[in-house]
Scaffold this active site. Structure first.
Site, PDB file in Angstrom:
ATOM      1  N   TYR A  58     -15.382  -1.575  11.098  1.00 34.51           N
ATOM      2  CA  TYR A  58     -13.990  -1.124  10.983  1.00 34.51           C
ATOM      3  C   TYR A  58     -13.277  -1.264  12.321  1.00 34.51           C
ATOM      4  O   TYR A  58     -12.161  -1.794  12.395  1.00 34.51           O
ATOM      5  CB  TYR A  58     -13.966   0.334  10.516  1.00 34.51           C
ATOM      6  CG  TYR A  58     -12.587   0.923  10.362  1.00 34.51           C
ATOM      7  CD1 TYR A  58     -11.830   0.662   9.218  1.00 34.51           C
ATOM      8  CD2 TYR A  58     -12.041   1.761  11.328  1.00 34.51           C
ATOM      9  CE1 TYR A  58     -10.569   1.213   9.052  1.00 34.51           C
ATOM     10  CE2 TYR A  58     -10.785   2.313  11.172  1.00 34.51           C
ATOM     11  CZ  TYR A  58     -10.054   2.042  10.038  1.00 34.51           C
ATOM     12  OH  TYR A  58      -8.791   2.596   9.890  1.00 34.51           O
ATOM     13  N   ALA A  59     -13.921  -0.821  13.403  1.00 36.37           N
ATOM     14  CA  ALA A  59     -13.322  -0.925  14.734  1.00 36.37           C
ATOM     15  C   ALA A  59     -13.072  -2.373  15.108  1.00 36.37           C
ATOM     16  O   ALA A  59     -12.033  -2.716  15.695  1.00 36.37           O
ATOM     17  CB  ALA A  59     -14.227  -0.252  15.761  1.00 36.37           C
ATOM     18  N   LYS A  74      -9.936  -3.574  13.360  1.00 37.17           N
ATOM     19  CA  LYS A  74      -8.704  -2.979  13.868  1.00 37.17           C
ATOM     20  C   LYS A  74      -8.349  -3.513  15.249  1.00 37.17           C
ATOM     21  O   LYS A  74      -7.169  -3.671  15.584  1.00 37.17           O
ATOM     22  CB  LYS A  74      -8.815  -1.459  13.873  1.00 37.17           C
ATOM     23  CG  LYS A  74      -8.857  -0.844  12.481  1.00 37.17           C
ATOM     24  CD  LYS A  74      -7.639  -1.264  11.662  1.00 37.17           C
ATOM     25  CE  LYS A  74      -7.606  -0.638  10.289  1.00 37.17           C
ATOM     26  NZ  LYS A  74      -6.387  -1.002   9.525  1.00 37.17           N
ATOM     27  N   GLY A 100       0.813  -1.203   0.000  1.00 37.14           N
ATOM     28  CA  GLY A 100       0.000   0.000   0.000  1.00 37.14           C
ATOM     29  C   GLY A 100       0.849   1.257   0.000  1.00 37.14           C
ATOM     30  O   GLY A 100       0.409   2.318   0.458  1.00 37.14           O
TER      31      GLY A 100
END
Length: 271
Positions: free
Chosen positions: A168-169, A172, A25
């Site tokens: 998303y949380a 992560k 990335g």
């Protein structure tokens, strides 16, 4: 009489000469800043990105960013992290890798009851699935050679969330525990594994927030420093974790968040 312990050359703690770093990335945002910084400290950096135009653009920035002045070099490599065959091919093509930096992520900002299964699977596939494939594929060679540093990107959302950030949380937070487990399993082989957790940083991922003035300002105000972060402000943490300066650091999470997770931020009491 015992010999005094050998003190290393502290002026070279952060140097990465002779090391090969792969930044997944690295074509934009935090990945781009990390790739340039690693090269500036002497590493040979491969920018692995599905967007080959962006990867080539990062290579073109090398001179102006001081990357080549530090003795490093950058090359681009096409990689689709969602294709396990592409990942395995990269392991073969790129040879010995000393540092792996994994930055790709996606966020579909929707409340949980509005999420579709397709959206859930898409976020999990990139944020967790790709990290799983990459770290295992490159980590295997590191373990065999008895050295290496793996750096994954978590987020402040691994600790603190808000409506619309649930999936998303989750990814992560899950990534942190995955990397800690990998650290425990690869540590005896000489491989260190750590995470960097950014706060709100001005990248393509956060562009929808920046486009809304009130939302952008609210996030800036939440930080103790009163502003958003810049991609290059994450690069130092990557160089540190890649280098001998962090030789005794593994299974850790470094928060680079402008104080976001340290500060409640809802109300400033009168003095």
């Amino acid at each position: 009489m015992t010999d005094s312990p050998q003190i290393p050359d502290l002026s070279r703690l952060f140097r990465l000469d002779g090391r090969h770093a792969v930044v997944v990335g690295g074509g934009s945002g935090i990945g781009q800043a990390a790739a340039l910084a690693l090269a500036a400290h002497g590493a040979r950096v491969t920018i692995a990105d599905r967007d080959t135009v962006a990867a080539d653009a990062t290579v073109a920035l090398a001179d102006s960013a001081g990357a080549t002045a530090g003795g490093g070099e950058l090359t681009a490599y096409p990689l689709d992290v969602l294709d396990p065959a592409s990942v395995e091919r990269a392991v073969t093509d790129l040879g010995d890798v000393d540092v792996l930096v994994v930055t790709p992520a996606v966020n579909v900002r929707k409340r949980l009851l509005d999420y579709t299964r397709e959206e859930f699977d898409r976020v999990v596939a990139l944020n967790l699935g790709a990290a799983f494939e990459l770290t295992r594929a490159f980590g295997r060679g590191m373990a065999e050679r008895g050295r290496g540093s793996i750096i994954g990107f978590s987020s402040i959302r691994s600790l603190t969330t808000e409506p619309g950030q649930g999936v998303y949380a989750m990814t992560k937070a899950g990534l942190v525990m995955y990397l800690r487990t990998l650290a425990a399993e690869l540590g005896p082989s000489g491989v260190r594994v750590n995470a960097v957790a950014p706060g709100v940083v001005d990248t393509p991922l956060t562009a929808p927030i920046k486009a809304q003035e009130a939302w952008y300002a609210a996030y800036a105000d939440k930080s103790i420093l009163g502003r958003w972060g810049r991609p290059e402000e994450l690069a130092g943490a990557v160089v540190y974790l890649a280098s001998d300066a962090a030789s005794y650091v593994t299974g850790s999470v470094i928060f680079v968040d402008g104080g976001w997770t340290a500060n409640d931020g809802r109300f400033v009491p009168p003095s």
